[in-house]
Design an enzyme around this catalytic site. Structure first.
Site, PDB file in Angstrom:
ATOM      1  N   SER A 320      -6.368   3.639 -33.328  1.00 56.08           N
ATOM      2  CA  SER A 320      -6.277   3.510 -31.866  1.00 56.08           C
ATOM      3  C   SER A 320      -6.758   4.748 -31.119  1.00 56.08           C
ATOM      4  CB  SER A 320      -4.846   3.188 -31.458  1.00 56.08           C
ATOM      5  OG  SER A 320      -4.486   1.894 -31.893  1.00 56.08           O
ATOM      6  N   VAL A 321      -6.891   5.862 -31.795  1.00 59.36           N
ATOM      7  CA  VAL A 321      -7.446   7.064 -31.149  1.00 59.36           C
ATOM      8  C   VAL A 321      -8.866   6.778 -30.654  1.00 59.36           C
ATOM      9  CG1 VAL A 321      -8.272   9.406 -31.633  1.00 59.36           C
ATOM     10  CG2 VAL A 321      -5.990   8.702 -32.365  1.00 59.36           C
TER      11      VAL A 321
END
Length: 627
Positions: A320-321
């Site tokens: 998700s970064v």
């Protein structure tokens, strides 16, 4: 009869004249050759005679030290002692070895090796019995010297790593020169001379090594030294001053503990690496002093890879970064804005396959900042389709992903940012919408290193400065041995408005109640942090598993657990530090990696601000006093 005698005398005289002429010619030839050798070529043969009489031997230079940013010594040279034996002075070598075995341990294998060396070498050449003697062993040998003929202790130098495992992956270690190394420099042929094999020791070998000297000695026909004729001292290697802070490095290593993890902390304005840790680690001194077969097997069989510097060579999907990259691309290319909303119902249907959000039941209607803070997968499935994967890939490269950073450290990997052209060239298949969905949440083909994620974070929060990571301070020396100068930092092509939205969204992810890293926030106002969590699946979750209930990370085998990831910056008002933490099979980014980043960022701010009070650390909920 008289005539016959006269003829015989004439023949004899002719033969005598011929023989005399031949002798004279031979004498002239010998004389000419002697003149040629002793007069015309005298200098040539004088040099050859000197070469046989004079032996030139290399004097190894002293290796340069490696220091932290404050001048604290990390790698140095220490005096070591080795035990040698000269056979011609010992007489009965086996009897001497028997006497020595009561002082130092000599195995049967070592004994066989020593006796073989004695037989193969000339009797006056010293044979090494044991290296790295303890001081107590040296003292005992010196006391018993009258009973140990031909035995002596010689002093030398070997590499010593004062910080042990904390700096092992960055500093590296030295080892014996290989045959290919030895062709480049005569000093590498000196027995026992070491060269860099890994890390900074290898990357800065030419600077650390220095320049060798030489000594000319007169030897006899057997090679025995008669006297020293001339000596030219070498030049010691240069000291290398790192950007790392030893105290901070030790703290980070302790905080990561026994996890299979890495953490990289950068100065967002200069790119200086303040800490770079990979765990588990190893003691680099064993590569200098030697290790047992059991020790080596334990290291290479460890599934957590202690020899690997995960910060630069570990490749992981960013999870998700990577949504930060998708958001930046959408804003920068003008295909979306912070007000763009998506109604997350928990999944998106694509053909006969459902692409799920991590939150069962969905997040409802979200805007961009909320989607980043709550890490909504469905929002970014939709956003990535609007932007297009090629634009996402271009933004990723601007931010330092998918390419080598140029760090002064061997072994760095480039990672991978996929595109339709790449997939077609690699697999011969066209790009699918499902590939875009996977890329949008940092899964699928995307691979990055923790260092790249720290660089990305720094560029997003420093105003768009195109920083590159540094391990050696500007006053140190580079690979070519020359003094390095600070370089002007250019800017990346990204607007201030885009950077402001991303930075604010990272703040909300940590400091808003619904943010995924809210529990790991820094509560001390001057030191508050922003960031983004990531939880990376290492295997696909089937529909059956979803229906029956996904097994919790802690209940799975270690190798099936998710990777935990967090990137962050601090302080929020004027960012100075960026951190990336990756914990292999650690589970949730919010519960595992984010608390580690909290402690690292808080520790860095407390250290460099001179704050002399107390700060609360998440690790064990302890209050640590730095005063």
């Amino acid at each position: 009869m008289q005539q016959f005698e006269l003829n015989r005398i004439k023949v004899f005289n002719r033969r005598l004249v011929f023989l005399g002429a031949a002798k004279a010619a031979m004498l002239c030839l010998i004389g000419g050759q002697l003149y040629n050798l002793q007069v015309l070529q005298s200098q040539k043969y004088l040099r050859k005679a000197d070469e046989n009489r004079i032996s030139i031997r290399v004097l190894p230079p002293r290796r340069g030290r490696i220091l932290d940013r404050n001048g604290r010594v990390l790698a140095d040279n220490k005096v070591t002692y080795r035990l040698v034996l000269v056979a011609e002075q010992s007489g009965d070598v086996e009897r001497v070895l028997d006497a020595l075995s009561s002082i130092v341990s000599i195995s049967e294998t070592e004994r066989s090796r020593i006796l073989l060396d004695v037989r193969q070498r000339r009797s006056f050449i010293p044979v090494t019995i044991r290296r790295h003697l303890a001081w107590s062993e040296v003292a005992q040998i010196e006391m018993d010297a009258p009973y140990l003929p031909g035995v002596s202790v010689e002093a030398g130098e070997s590499r010593h790593y004062l910080m042990g495992s904390s700096f092992a992956h960055v500093i590296g270690y030295v080892g014996a020169a290989s045959k290919s190394d030895a062709l480049a420099d005569a000093v590498l042929e000196v027995p026992g001379f070491s060269v860099g094999k890994f890390g900074v020791e290898k990357g800065y070998e030419s600077s650390l090594r220095g320049r060798s000297g030489n000594i000319q000695v007169e030897v006899n026909a057997h090679g025995r030294v008669i006297r020293e004729l001339q000596r030219e001292e070498g030049v010691s290697g240069n000291d290398v001053l790192l950007t790392l802070d030893a105290t901070l490095q030790e703290f980070v290593a302790q905080r990561l503990g026994a996890e299979s993890a890495s953490a990289t902390l950068l100065d967002v304005k200069t790119g200086e690496c303040l800490a770079m840790v990979s765990t588990p680690s190893f003691d680099p001194n064993i590569f200098v002093e030697g290790f047992s077969e059991r020790q080596w097997k334990d290291i290479i069989s460890n599934r957590r890879s202690p020899l690997s510097n995960k910060a630069v060579s570990g490749l992981y999907p960013p999870g998700s970064v990577f949504k930060l990259v998708v958001a930046a691309a959408a804003l920068e290319y003008g295909v979306s804005n912070p007000r763009f909303e998506v109604d997350c119902e928990g999944h998106v249907q694509l053909g006969n396959r459902a692409f799920h959000c991590w939150k069962k039941g969905g997040h409802g209607i979200l805007g961009l900042s909320q989607a980043i803070a709550q890490s909504c997968d469905v929002y970014f499935y939709n956003l990535a389709l609007k932007v297009g994967v090629n634009r996402v890939a271009e933004m990723a490269r601007r931010l330092g992903l998918g390419e080598l950073s140029g760090l002064d450290l061997p072994g760095e990997k480039a990672g991978l940012i996929p595109t339709p052209d790449w997939k077609r060239a690699m697999y011969g298949d066209p790009w699918q919408k499902g590939d875009t969905f996977n890329t949008a949440i940092g899964q699928g083909y995307v691979l990055t290193t923790p260092l790249q994620l720290a660089i990305m974070t720094a560029r997003l929060v420093n105003g768009g400065l195109f920083i590159k990571p540094r391990l050696v301070k500007s006053s140190g020396t580079g690979h070519d041995g020359k003094v390095r100068s600070p370089e002007a930092v250019p800017k990346i092509e990204i607007s201030a408005e885009t950077l402001s939205v991303i930075k604010e969204s990272m703040f909300e992810a940590v400091n808003r109640v619904k943010g995924t890293a809210y529990k790991a926030r820094i509560k001390e106002v001057p030191y508050m942090m922003g960031g983004k969590t990531g939880t990376i699946q290492v295997r696909r979750i089937t529909a059956v598993e979803r229906a029956e209930g996904i097994v919790k990370n802690e209940d799975r085998p270690w190798e099936h657990r998710d990777h935990a990831l967090f990137v962050g910056y601090a302080p929020v008002e004027d960012p100075k530090y960026a951190v990336a933490v990756v914990v292999e099979h650690g589970g949730s980014g919010s519960s595992i990696a984010a608390p580690m980043a909290h402690d690292i960022l808080l520790r860095a701010q407390v250290m460099f601000s001179g704050y002399q009070s107390q700060a609360t650390f998440i690790d064990g909920c302890k209050v640590i006093d730095f005063s």
